[in-house]
Design a protein around this motif. Structure first.
Motif, PDB file in Angstrom:
ATOM      1  N   THR A 187     -43.062  -9.420  19.958  1.00 55.82           N
ATOM      2  CA  THR A 187     -42.729  -9.076  21.194  1.00 55.82           C
ATOM      3  C   THR A 187     -42.454 -10.459  22.194  1.00 55.82           C
ATOM      4  O   THR A 187     -43.253 -11.180  22.190  1.00 55.82           O
ATOM      5  CB  THR A 187     -44.131  -8.420  21.813  1.00 55.82           C
ATOM      6  OG1 THR A 187     -44.478  -7.189  21.149  1.00 55.82           O
ATOM      7  CG2 THR A 187     -43.757  -8.026  23.293  1.00 55.82           C
ATOM      8  N   LEU A 189     -41.442 -11.956  25.858  1.00 52.31           N
ATOM      9  CA  LEU A 189     -41.359 -11.876  27.379  1.00 52.31           C
ATOM     10  C   LEU A 189     -40.140 -12.510  27.830  1.00 52.31           C
ATOM     11  O   LEU A 189     -40.078 -13.671  27.962  1.00 52.31           O
ATOM     12  CB  LEU A 189     -42.723 -12.405  27.768  1.00 52.31           C
ATOM     13  CG  LEU A 189     -43.956 -12.100  26.990  1.00 52.31           C
ATOM     14  CD1 LEU A 189     -45.227 -12.850  27.448  1.00 52.31           C
ATOM     15  CD2 LEU A 189     -44.168 -10.583  27.342  1.00 52.31           C
ATOM     16  N   CYS A 190     -39.493 -11.918  28.313  1.00 49.61           N
ATOM     17  CA  CYS A 190     -38.033 -12.195  28.795  1.00 49.61           C
ATOM     18  C   CYS A 190     -37.880 -12.437  30.323  1.00 49.61           C
ATOM     19  O   CYS A 190     -38.206 -11.418  30.891  1.00 49.61           O
ATOM     20  CB  CYS A 190     -37.033 -11.529  28.215  1.00 49.61           C
ATOM     21  SG  CYS A 190     -36.936 -11.347  26.247  1.00 49.61           S
ATOM     22  N   ASN A 200     -32.616 -12.950  26.643  1.00 47.97           N
ATOM     23  CA  ASN A 200     -32.975 -12.407  25.600  1.00 47.97           C
ATOM     24  C   ASN A 200     -32.294 -12.911  24.320  1.00 47.97           C
ATOM     25  O   ASN A 200     -32.573 -12.528  23.102  1.00 47.97           O
ATOM     26  CB  ASN A 200     -33.023 -10.684  25.236  1.00 47.97           C
ATOM     27  CG  ASN A 200     -31.486 -10.248  25.227  1.00 47.97           C
ATOM     28  OD1 ASN A 200     -30.539 -11.073  25.580  1.00 47.97           O
ATOM     29  ND2 ASN A 200     -31.566  -9.118  25.099  1.00 47.97           N
ATOM     30  N   SER A 212     -36.277  -9.106  21.354  1.00 50.88           N
ATOM     31  CA  SER A 212     -36.428  -7.701  21.937  1.00 50.88           C
ATOM     32  C   SER A 212     -37.938  -7.818  22.728  1.00 50.88           C
ATOM     33  O   SER A 212     -38.749  -8.521  22.474  1.00 50.88           O
ATOM     34  CB  SER A 212     -36.648  -6.668  21.040  1.00 50.88           C
ATOM     35  OG  SER A 212     -37.686  -6.706  19.912  1.00 50.88           O
ATOM     36  N   SER A 213     -37.794  -7.059  23.955  1.00 51.67           N
ATOM     37  CA  SER A 213     -39.113  -7.321  24.685  1.00 51.67           C
ATOM     38  C   SER A 213     -39.242  -5.910  25.406  1.00 51.67           C
ATOM     39  O   SER A 213     -38.415  -4.946  25.691  1.00 51.67           O
ATOM     40  CB  SER A 213     -38.541  -8.206  25.835  1.00 51.67           C
ATOM     41  OG  SER A 213     -39.822  -8.379  26.925  1.00 51.67           O
ATOM     42  N   LYS A 214     -40.686  -5.758  25.638  1.00 52.72           N
ATOM     43  CA  LYS A 214     -41.147  -4.545  26.329  1.00 52.72           C
ATOM     44  C   LYS A 214     -41.455  -5.192  27.831  1.00 52.72           C
ATOM     45  O   LYS A 214     -41.761  -4.125  28.730  1.00 52.72           O
ATOM     46  CB  LYS A 214     -42.269  -4.016  25.719  1.00 52.72           C
ATOM     47  CG  LYS A 214     -42.401  -3.386  24.621  1.00 52.72           C
ATOM     48  CD  LYS A 214     -43.510  -2.831  23.911  1.00 52.72           C
ATOM     49  CE  LYS A 214     -43.527  -2.216  22.445  1.00 52.72           C
ATOM     50  NZ  LYS A 214     -44.612  -1.853  21.875  1.00 52.72           N
ATOM     51  N   PHE A 215     -41.517  -6.326  28.162  1.00 54.60           N
ATOM     52  CA  PHE A 215     -41.648  -6.981  29.347  1.00 54.60           C
ATOM     53  C   PHE A 215     -40.580  -7.992  29.552  1.00 54.60           C
ATOM     54  O   PHE A 215     -40.329  -8.729  29.142  1.00 54.60           O
ATOM     55  CB  PHE A 215     -43.175  -7.862  29.189  1.00 54.60           C
ATOM     56  CG  PHE A 215     -44.277  -6.933  28.924  1.00 54.60           C
ATOM     57  CD1 PHE A 215     -44.812  -6.453  29.973  1.00 54.60           C
ATOM     58  CD2 PHE A 215     -44.827  -6.849  27.675  1.00 54.60           C
ATOM     59  CE1 PHE A 215     -45.961  -5.567  29.902  1.00 54.60           C
ATOM     60  CE2 PHE A 215     -46.048  -6.127  27.454  1.00 54.60           C
ATOM     61  CZ  PHE A 215     -46.569  -5.479  28.425  1.00 54.60           C
ATOM     62  N   SER A 217     -39.024  -9.382  33.365  1.00 53.45           N
ATOM     63  CA  SER A 217     -39.245  -9.768  34.592  1.00 53.45           C
ATOM     64  C   SER A 217     -38.430 -11.237  35.267  1.00 53.45           C
ATOM     65  O   SER A 217     -37.969 -11.751  34.584  1.00 53.45           O
ATOM     66  CB  SER A 217     -40.864 -10.220  34.912  1.00 53.45           C
ATOM     67  OG  SER A 217     -41.197 -10.470  36.439  1.00 53.45           O
ATOM     68  N   SER A 226     -48.394 -12.824  31.617  1.00 56.49           N
ATOM     69  CA  SER A 226     -48.200 -11.895  30.635  1.00 56.49           C
ATOM     70  C   SER A 226     -48.689 -12.730  29.161  1.00 56.49           C
ATOM     71  O   SER A 226     -49.350 -12.209  28.251  1.00 56.49           O
ATOM     72  CB  SER A 226     -46.924 -11.289  30.334  1.00 56.49           C
ATOM     73  OG  SER A 226     -46.820 -10.442  31.518  1.00 56.49           O
ATOM     74  N   ARG A 231     -49.978 -10.631  25.705  1.00 60.01           N
ATOM     75  CA  ARG A 231     -48.929  -9.796  25.409  1.00 60.01           C
ATOM     76  C   ARG A 231     -47.637 -10.116  24.851  1.00 60.01           C
ATOM     77  O   ARG A 231     -46.659  -8.991  24.562  1.00 60.01           O
ATOM     78  CB  ARG A 231     -48.788  -9.245  27.113  1.00 60.01           C
ATOM     79  CG  ARG A 231     -49.759  -8.485  27.639  1.00 60.01           C
ATOM     80  CD  ARG A 231     -50.171  -7.362  27.084  1.00 60.01           C
ATOM     81  NE  ARG A 231     -51.290  -6.743  27.611  1.00 60.01           N
ATOM     82  CZ  ARG A 231     -51.745  -5.567  27.345  1.00 60.01           C
ATOM     83  NH1 ARG A 231     -51.270  -4.781  26.329  1.00 60.01           N
ATOM     84  NH2 ARG A 231     -52.847  -5.068  28.038  1.00 60.01           N
ATOM     85  N   GLY A 232     -47.414 -11.150  24.511  1.00 61.61           N
ATOM     86  CA  GLY A 232     -46.143 -11.677  23.567  1.00 61.61           C
ATOM     87  C   GLY A 232     -45.982 -13.194  23.721  1.00 61.61           C
ATOM     88  O   GLY A 232     -46.732 -13.840  24.301  1.00 61.61           O
TER      89      GLY A 232
END
Length: 293
Positions: A187, A189-190, A200, A212-215, A217, A226, A231-232
């Motif tokens: 994961t 963090l982008c 990314n 790839s990222s779920k976060f 910002s 994060s 979280r990544g």
């Protein structure tokens, strides 16, 4: 004619609009428009072509602007010669600072203010130096990322030296990537750039990897927090995570891979359009910021 009105005309030409000049000088737009109209009336010539979408100099306005730059330079030189015995730097500076850089830059700025107590420093948090320079009427701005074709001076001031970081808790739970290709399985963090693009595609001397990222910002603070929360994996300038690396809150992973070189820039207009305080701060930043590397 008032010198301030002549300098206002030059500022409008420099920034390309009444609104931008009003923002730069903390004036109502109507005040700027009225004073320029009064100047045109005194000269009995139109200085600008005005449309609903653009503002451009007339032929007479172009000639007047070029000659006025020479005259104002002589005026400023004469004023400086009279007051050269007074070495106190004073004036207001609008400075644009990128998010999450304040703890790095504050000591440098405090040192400048201590040296020049008559200076008023107005610091604004910005996203893109080129855009916010005009929208917020800044005198000086920091910028990271790609350069934009502009009349502004962009001075390379600091290598950003990005590194891959993750919290010990993330490494414990998800394991440690052993190659940059393996990042695709983790994961990420982008960061979202001001133009909307997601960062990314991480660039290294050894090649590029799409993550790839779920976060996602546009806040470096959110990305760093994060990462600290496990979280990544984040790809951040080392200067912005130096304290977390030292404390162990974050771990520098895949240290054998070197990120493609990126730089931070100092943006400012031609020095002749800046007050003495802004010129002094530019020199201070140029001298002190490279020491951070």
């Amino acid at each position: 004619m008032k010198i301030d009105d002549l300098k206002l005309f030059v500022k409008v030409v420099e920034l390309g609009s009444f609104t931008a000049a009003a923002n730069a000088l903390d004036l109502p737009r109507a005040n700027v428009s009225r004073r320029i109209s009064e100047l045109e009336s005194k000269l009995s010539v139109p200085l600008f072509h005005r449309t609903t979408r653009s503002l451009s100099l007339t032929n007479q306005g172009e000639i007047y602007h070029q000659e006025l730059l020479k005259a104002l330079a002589l005026f400023d030189h004469a004023s400086h010669a009279i007051n050269q015995s007074d070495e106190r730097v004073s004036g207001k500076i609008k400075l644009g600072m990128l998010s999450e850089t304040h703890d790095v830059l504050q000591p440098i700025l405090f040192d400048f203010i201590d040296q020049h107590p008559d200076v008023e420093l107005d610091v604004r948090v910005i996203q893109n130096g080129f855009i916010d320079m005009y929208q917020q009427g800044l005198d000086i701005a920091f910028h990271g990322g790609g350069l934009i074709d502009s009349d502004l001076i962009a001075r390379k001031i600091l290598p950003l030296d990005r590194c891959l970081v993750a919290a010990p808790s993330y490494i414990t739970q998800h394991g440690l990537a052993d190659t940059i290709q393996a990042l695709a399985e983790h994961t990420a963090l982008c960061f979202r750039w001001p133009n909307g693009e997601v960062d990314n595609r991480w660039q290294f001397a050894e090649g590029e990897i799409k993550v790839s990222s779920k976060f996602v910002s546009n806040s470096i603070a959110f990305i760093k927090d994060s990462a600290l929360s496990g979280r990544g994996i984040a790809f951040l300038p080392r200067i912005l995570v130096a304290k977390e690396l030292e404390s162990g809150g974050l771990v520098h992973i895949l240290q054998q891979y070197k990120a493609t070189a990126e730089h931070g820039y100092l943006l400012y207009p031609q020095p002749r359009t800046l007050n003495l305080a802004s010129r002094a701060l530019i020199q201070h930043l140029i001298q002190e910021i490279p020491k951070l590397a």
